[in-house]
Design an enzyme around this catalytic site. Structure first.
Site, PDB file in Angstrom:
ATOM      1  N   ASP A   1      -0.561  -5.461   9.482  1.00  0.00           N
ATOM      2  CA  ASP A   1      -1.619  -4.540   9.068  1.00  0.00           C
ATOM      3  C   ASP A   1      -2.827  -5.399   8.694  1.00  0.00           C
ATOM      4  O   ASP A   1      -2.762  -6.203   7.758  1.00  0.00           O
ATOM      5  CB  ASP A   1      -1.125  -3.707   7.877  1.00  0.00           C
ATOM      6  CG  ASP A   1      -2.150  -2.656   7.443  1.00  0.00           C
ATOM      7  OD1 ASP A   1      -3.356  -2.845   7.700  1.00  0.00           O
ATOM      8  OD2 ASP A   1      -1.741  -1.653   6.831  1.00  0.00           O
TER       9      ASP A   1
ATOM     10  N   LYS B   1     -13.410  -0.976   6.506  1.00  0.00           N
ATOM     11  CA  LYS B   1     -13.987  -1.865   5.493  1.00  0.00           C
ATOM     12  C   LYS B   1     -14.927  -2.889   6.123  1.00  0.00           C
ATOM     13  O   LYS B   1     -15.990  -3.161   5.598  1.00  0.00           O
ATOM     14  CB  LYS B   1     -12.889  -2.602   4.723  1.00  0.00           C
ATOM     15  CG  LYS B   1     -11.525  -1.949   4.747  1.00  0.00           C
ATOM     16  CD  LYS B   1     -11.270  -0.992   3.622  1.00  0.00           C
ATOM     17  CE  LYS B   1      -9.986  -0.217   3.874  1.00  0.00           C
ATOM     18  NZ  LYS B   1      -9.576   0.616   2.778  1.00  0.00           N
TER      19      LYS B   1
ATOM     20  N   TRP C   1       0.875  -1.193   0.000  1.00  0.00           N
ATOM     21  CA  TRP C   1       0.000   0.000   0.000  1.00  0.00           C
ATOM     22  C   TRP C   1       0.906   1.235   0.000  1.00  0.00           C
ATOM     23  O   TRP C   1       1.829   1.323   0.812  1.00  0.00           O
ATOM     24  CB  TRP C   1      -0.852  -0.038   1.264  1.00  0.00           C
ATOM     25  CG  TRP C   1      -1.841   1.082   1.429  1.00  0.00           C
ATOM     26  CD1 TRP C   1      -2.710   1.560   0.495  1.00  0.00           C
ATOM     27  CD2 TRP C   1      -2.083   1.826   2.636  1.00  0.00           C
ATOM     28  NE1 TRP C   1      -3.477   2.559   1.047  1.00  0.00           N
ATOM     29  CE2 TRP C   1      -3.115   2.748   2.350  1.00  0.00           C
ATOM     30  CE3 TRP C   1      -1.538   1.809   3.918  1.00  0.00           C
ATOM     31  CZ2 TRP C   1      -3.608   3.630   3.304  1.00  0.00           C
ATOM     32  CZ3 TRP C   1      -2.029   2.682   4.867  1.00  0.00           C
ATOM     33  CH2 TRP C   1      -3.055   3.584   4.560  1.00  0.00           C
TER      34      TRP C   1
END
Ligand code: KET
Length: 397
Positions: A211, A246, A130
């Protein structure tokens, strides 16, 4: 006064999402940002979260400052979600969990803490990762390097090369690992590979930083916490930043946490204290509302199973979009292999499209992908999947 302030080139994800918002074309398709959209193309308000919100609002509680570390009910519920309430590390008080401003906040606070207490450690991130990982940790003053990860030739994982790089890493390096649903590639470690990683992490005294931004979008809420629980069971000390953006569709509420698994409870007390100091210096204490929705959903015996079913439905819908895109593209371009749409997991697929092909998709067809070729499959729906496949076939032909 500000002549030396240079123009901001923009963020590869957020600025593209802003450009999408300004695009006047009615048939534009947003496959850029990592957001789950429903089949009507809307960001859902999950019924479980809505019910939690109605309860929280009805209670009309006061809005004091939260403690620096966040709300106690949120912190406990999140720790149990990640590690399991009965995990030995939970029982022994070895884990510190703090409420964060999204998991981004967890990465940032973790980064500042690491820079202070491991000043010579550099960080290793997957190649690719990311985009914001590098930006956040470099922003904390940490040197960021990469380890091999994605294999463009096979669309899989360069696991042996990854292990070799970690075996050669400096002791006490920080290793950023995606716990599930790797962003941007959708390529994850298998459980056996996670197990094979553990002795390397131990031997090199590496400090994992997990993460977990897409819990539930891989195999399931529990299954996606596999790596987190494995490392804790193996007695490693590590960080994990997790997100509810999310999994509860709460992007704008900025709900996340940072957990630190420590060798013993006494060290955990001091880590908590210095994390509080780090938070105080950054933003003092986290906001209240979103975290209370999360805590309510996780701990309410009726809302919890509701939420779990909603996560299954979101995951299944993405899976069916993967299947449809694969089938249409395979029919249109028979010579090509689109099986990566089926094997990659989570919200993203790494299409292998070049930046120029992504530009063409955007400019000629109004189909927005990140220029790395990352597609947010969760932006597809029954109304746009065909058009997306047509546009992709046109730029690939
Ligand atoms: N980690 C990863 C791997 C990640 O993809 C995101 C968000 C975050 C952390 C931050 O999530 P937060 O809402 O702070 O809990 N990714 C999407 C959005 C973004 O770039 O901010 C994305 O990749 O599109």
């Amino acid at each position: 006064m500000f002549q030396h302030v240079e123009a901001y080139p923009g963020d590869p994800i957020l600025s593209l999402n802003e450009a999408f918002g300004k695009d006047p074309r009615p048939n534009k398709i947003n496959l850029s940002i990592g957001i789950y959209f429903d089949d009507a193309g809307k960001i859902p308000m999950l019924p479980s979260v809505r019910a939690a919100e109605l309860k929280v609002v009805a209670e009309a509680g006061a809005r004091p400052y939260l403690p620096m570390e966040g709300a106690a009910n949120f912190r406990t519920a999140v720790q149990h979600l990640l590690f399991g309430a009965d995990h030995v590390a939970v029982k022994k008080g070895r884990i510190v969990t703090l409420q964060m401003v999204g998991s981004s906040g967890g990465l940032k606070i973790g980064g500042d803490f690491i820079k202070r207490y491991f000043p010579t450690s550099s960080m290793l991130v997957s190649d690719p990762t990311w985009d914001n990982h590098r930006a956040v940790f470099e922003g904390s003053g940490i040197t960021v390097k990469t380890y091999p990860y994605y294999d463009a030739a096979t669309g899989g994982l360069r696991f042996d090369a990854m292990l070799d790089a970690l075996k050669a890493a400096d002791k006490k390096s920080i290793v950023l690992l995606h716990a599930c649903c790797h962003n941007p590639t959708g390529v994850d470690l298998t459980q056996a590979q996670w197990q094979a990683l553990v002795p390397v992490l131990k031997e090199r005294e590496l400090i994992p930083f997990l993460d977990l931004a897409y819990q539930g979008y891989g195999d399931g809420i529990e299954q996606d916490a596999y790596a987190v629980r494995l490392l804790a069971t193996e007695g490693l000390s590590f960080f994990v930043a997790n997100s509810f953006s999310k999994s509860m569709s709460l992007y704008g509420e900025r709900c996340g946490a940072l957990s630190v698994v420590c060798p013993d409870a006494a060290q955990a007390v001091n880590v908590l204290g210095q994390m509080k100091a780090t938070i105080r210096r950054n933003y003092s204490n986290p906001p209240m509302h979103g975290g209370q929705l999360v805590a309510r959903v996780l701990s309410d015996p009726e809302l919890r199973p509701m939420w779990e079913a909603e996560v299954v439905a979101m995951r299944d819908r993405i899976q069916s979009m993967r299947r449809q895109l694969h089938d249409v593209l395979s029919a249109k371009l028979p010579g090509r292999d689109f099986s990566y749409f089926l094997t990659q997991r989570g919200m993203f697929s790494y299409t292998g499209l070049s930046p120029e092909q992504c530009d063409r998709l955007k400019e000629e067809f109004g189909v927005y992908l990140v220029r790395s070729g990352r597609m947010c499959v969760a932006g597809l729906n029954s109304g746009n999947v065909e058009a997306t496949a047509n546009a992709m076939a046109a730029v690939l032909a």
